[in-house]
Design an enzyme around this catalytic site. Structure first.
Site, PDB file in Angstrom:
ATOM      1  CB  SER A  24      37.553  36.507  -4.332  1.00 43.68           C
ATOM      2  OG  SER A  24      38.003  36.091  -5.604  1.00 43.68           O
ATOM      3  CG  ASP A  92      34.921  35.693 -15.280  1.00 46.44           C
ATOM      4  OD1 ASP A  92      35.426  36.597 -15.963  1.00 46.44           O
ATOM      5  OD2 ASP A  92      34.589  34.590 -15.760  1.00 46.44           O
ATOM      6  CD  GLU A  93      35.141  34.163  -7.260  1.00 45.05           C
ATOM      7  OE1 GLU A  93      34.642  33.041  -7.145  1.00 45.05           O
ATOM      8  OE2 GLU A  93      36.024  34.603  -6.487  1.00 45.05           O
ATOM      9  CG  LEU A  94      39.810  41.058  -9.013  1.00 43.39           C
ATOM     10  CD1 LEU A  94      39.804  40.868  -7.504  1.00 43.39           C
ATOM     11  CD2 LEU A  94      41.218  40.917  -9.563  1.00 43.39           C
ATOM     12  CB  ILE A  97      35.207  42.150  -6.303  1.00 40.40           C
ATOM     13  CG1 ILE A  97      34.753  40.801  -5.725  1.00 40.40           C
ATOM     14  CG2 ILE A  97      35.849  43.008  -5.216  1.00 40.40           C
ATOM     15  CD1 ILE A  97      35.877  39.915  -5.258  1.00 40.40           C
TER      16      ILE A  97
END
Length: 225
Positions: A24, A92-94, A97
């Site tokens: 990321s 949003d990725e975080l 994750i």
């Protein structure tokens, strides 16, 4: 700074993993330098890495593709750079994750590239205010809180700080740790790929030997029918 405390992985069946590592990162900060070099070093080590500008298939929804890639990765590496937190897509990725870390036992490795980890932690207090001041987020403060919580959780993990380190040595150290955490076992996809390449090489070598043998026989003056 070396990794001292990272989340473990392995609660999901090994057959569910499609990637060894998901990276990321904020493209405008590190796409053509650090992240590209890290990706190259990891893949040269035989590690199957998902990096969005390389692995995404044309025509597929980006969001679902990325979220699925995160879920199917054994390790997530988060490259915190100067503009990472200003990207809602990165945030949003975080969030995803962190969900995978807590529900699937995915390992998360934060990397602080050209930013101070201590400064990032201190700035968390103003994070929510930054997004509250933007019109687009005034009616979506619940999402802002999710971003803030995910950031706090990952930033507070022990990770890697690039300060005062040569980039090549820094990347080499990261690759060695990732490789050791994978236990020398890469994804099923990567193993199948290696097996296929090995079979093709053996087949090619066998074909060359047969062709060479025929050539020798046909050119020999002592060969009679």
């Amino acid at each position: 700074m070396s990794i001292q405390r990272v989340s473990s992985y392995g609660s999901s069946p090994s057959s569910s993993w499609m990637h060894d590592v998901f990276i990321s990162f904020r493209g405008e900060d590190t796409r053509k330098n650090f992240t590209d070099h890290l990706y190259t070093a990891l893949t040269r080590k035989g590690i199957n890495v998902f990096k969005d500008d390389i692995e995404l298939e044309i025509g597929k929804p980006i969001s679902s593709e990325l979220l699925n890639a995160i879920e199917k990765s054994r390790i997530s590496i988060v490259v915190f750079s100067r503009n990472y937190v200003s990207s809602t897509w990165c945030l949003d990725e975080l969030v995803k994750i962190v969900e995978c870390k807590n529900s699937l036992g995915q390992m998360v490795i934060p990397i602080f590239y050209d930013v101070d980890p201590l400064v990032e932690q201190k700035q968390m207090g103003t994070f929510e205010e930054v997004f509250r001041d933007q019109e687009a987020f005034r009616d979506n403060l619940q999402q802002v809180q999710k971003w803030r919580s995910a950031l706090m959780e990952v930033i507070n993990l022990s990770g890697w700080d690039s300060k005062d380190r040569h980039e090549s040595e820094f990347i080499r150290a990261i690759v060695e740790v990732v490789s050791s955490k994978l236990g020398g076992s890469t994804s099923t996809f990567m193993n199948l790929k290696k097996l296929l390449v090995s079979c093709l090489e053996q087949l090619q070598a066998q074909t060359i030997r047969i062709q060479w043998g025929r050539s020798v026989i046909s050119s020999s003056p002592f060969f009679f029918f």
